[in-house]
Design an enzyme around this catalytic site. Structure first.
Site, PDB file in Angstrom:
ATOM      1  N   GLY A  88       0.674  -1.225   0.164  1.00 35.64           N
ATOM      2  CA  GLY A  88       0.321  -0.262  -0.192  1.00 35.64           C
ATOM      3  C   GLY A  88       1.058   1.092   0.210  1.00 35.64           C
ATOM      4  N   ASN A  89       0.290   2.422   0.683  1.00 35.25           N
ATOM      5  CA  ASN A  89       1.235   3.620   0.145  1.00 35.25           C
ATOM      6  C   ASN A  89       0.433   4.646   1.636  1.00 35.25           C
ATOM      7  OD1 ASN A  89      -1.100   5.610  -1.460  1.00 35.25           O
ATOM      8  ND2 ASN A  89      -0.092   4.214  -2.548  1.00 35.25           N
TER       9      ASN A  89
END
Ligand code: CTP
Length: 403
Positions: A206-207
């Protein structure tokens, strides 16, 4: 703007009814004709005398007083807008179910004009699923809901549920009904937040995207009369105001599918999400263990494949009238990369933020942007809050495409 407009103001039983006194003053001062209808319990909080004095009209409460009959159909047709502020939980529930036991409800059911409500209630009531279901019902009838605010509540608690301030209600009326925004009635889709690409049932790639920029743009477009759908990635992202439709997605693939489902009917698409560029080729159905049963390290290699570029794919099918806006987050050669993205993705606008700028970046409440347009403009803005940045973006969309 409100000069000569006819407003039926419904007041229900809530502490916030005291704000309606100020609201009547503001409406009358702005040149509107105001007729107040109170539910019987509203008079426990404010007096009809105060409201009739300020509105310069008789305050109505009963369908009949034994001698004459208040013509609810005629009142509903007289008004340009029916505004119910504050809207209590009780009246909300009755409106959602078509009950008609007092004059306010009868006028609501017979109103042919737009209906706007400003709910007010305590936080726990506000978050009860019934309240949400009832408000959704009102919106499905085409009624407009002015979002509640966070703040101190009559119970002494602090949280969601405060009725919007009278000045904000005035702004809402102006923006939605009397300003004639060039975007009124347009449809927009906005992507926001990260995507999570699953490695196994526990882990993902993810980020740090907070979704704040996309949320601010969705809110700004909604305020300008746009029918907005926010396509939101996963995580603890802040939810938008009631009135904005939300589609939750997890992966880049799901975001792609949802965008393609909604894009054909959209006038404007703003791709503000930080979509993962890579996704695991295989997702394990069981949690991947770091050691074998014998205690040997299994090692970990995740094979990744490129995700489909949503912005680019929408650029390929974009119609002549559709406006497509993308984002670019760069750390060097910013302008060249942003211009490249305009071309490669067939976008109308690219909003550039550089991580080299102090006020820009993930999770921040501010941003510093430069907008590049297909027509060759390059417009640099100062560091501003994301709400102000959203206004600049929407103003630029209007100036270049709807002015
Ligand atoms: N975007 C998208 N679908 C993807 C990846 C990105 O729609 N799979 C969109 C983003 O929402 C944003 C823009 O494309 O509007 C960002 O472009 P992108 O090329 O992904 O930028 P970077 O990730 O910064 O790319 P690069 O690797 O070129 O730096």
């Amino acid at each position: 703007m409100l000069q000569g407009k006819k407003i039926v103001l419904g007041i229900t039983g809530s502490i916030a009814a005291y704000k309606s006194i100020f609201l009547v003053r503001l409406l009358v001062k702005a040149g509107a004709s105001v007729k107040v209808i109170m539910t019987p319990s509203a008079s426990d909080f404010v007096t009809p005398l105060t409201l009739s004095t300020l509105s310069k009209n008789e305050v109505l409460m009963d369908i009949s007083n034994g001698v004459s009959w208040a013509n609810h159909v005629q009142l509903g047709r007289w008004a340009d807008i029916m505004l119910i502020a504050p809207l209590s939980c009780n009246t909300l529930a009755k409106m959602a179910h078509g009950q008609c036991e007092n004059l306010l409800l009868a006028v609501y059911l017979s109103a042919t004009c737009p209906v706007v409500v400003a709910p007010a209630m305590d936080e726990d009531m506000w978050h009860h699923p019934t309240t949400k279901a009832n408000l959704d019902k009102l919106q499905s009838f085409g009624n407009h809901v002015i979002p509640v605010e966070k703040g101190e509540l009559a119970s002494g608690l602090f949280g969601d549920g405060r009725m919007a301030e009278p000045e904000q209600i005035m702004d809402y009326l102006r923006e939605h009904f009397f300003l004639k925004s060039p975007l009124s009635g347009k449809k927009a889709i906005i992507t926001a937040g990260p995507t999570y690409e699953p490695i196994d049932p526990v882990r993902f790639i993810g980020n740090h995207s907070s979704g704040k920029m996309g949320l601010a743009i969705a809110t700004e477009l909604y305020k300008r009369g746009v029918d907005v759908t926010l396509i939101m990635g996963p995580g603890n992202l802040e939810m938008p105001a009631t009135g904005i439709a939300v589609r939750r997605v997890n992966t880049a693939a799901e975001m792609y599918t949802t965008c393609h489902e909604l894009f054909p009917a959209a006038d404007i698409a703003v791709m503000a999400a930080a979509v993962a560029d890579y996704t695991p080729v295989h997702t394990a159905t069981e949690k991947i263990k770091k050691t074998t049963a014998e205690g040997k390290d299994t090692g970990m290699v995740v094979e990744l494949a490129r995700t489909r570029d949503i912005l680019k794919s929408l650029g390929e099918i974009k119609g002549k009238e559709q406006v497509l806006v993308g984002f670019a987050l760069e750390t060097s050669n910013e302008a060249a990369y942003a211009k490249g993205k305009l071309q490669q993705k067939n976008a109308d606008l690219i909003v550039l933020n550089s991580l080299r700028d102090e006020g820009a970046g993930f999770g921040k409440d501010t941003n510093k942007i430069t907008i590049f347009s297909k027509s060759g403009e390059e417009i640099a803005f100062d560091t501003k809050t994301k709400t102000e940045v959203a206004k600049d973006i929407v103003d630029t969309i209007i100036r270049l495409h709807y002015a």
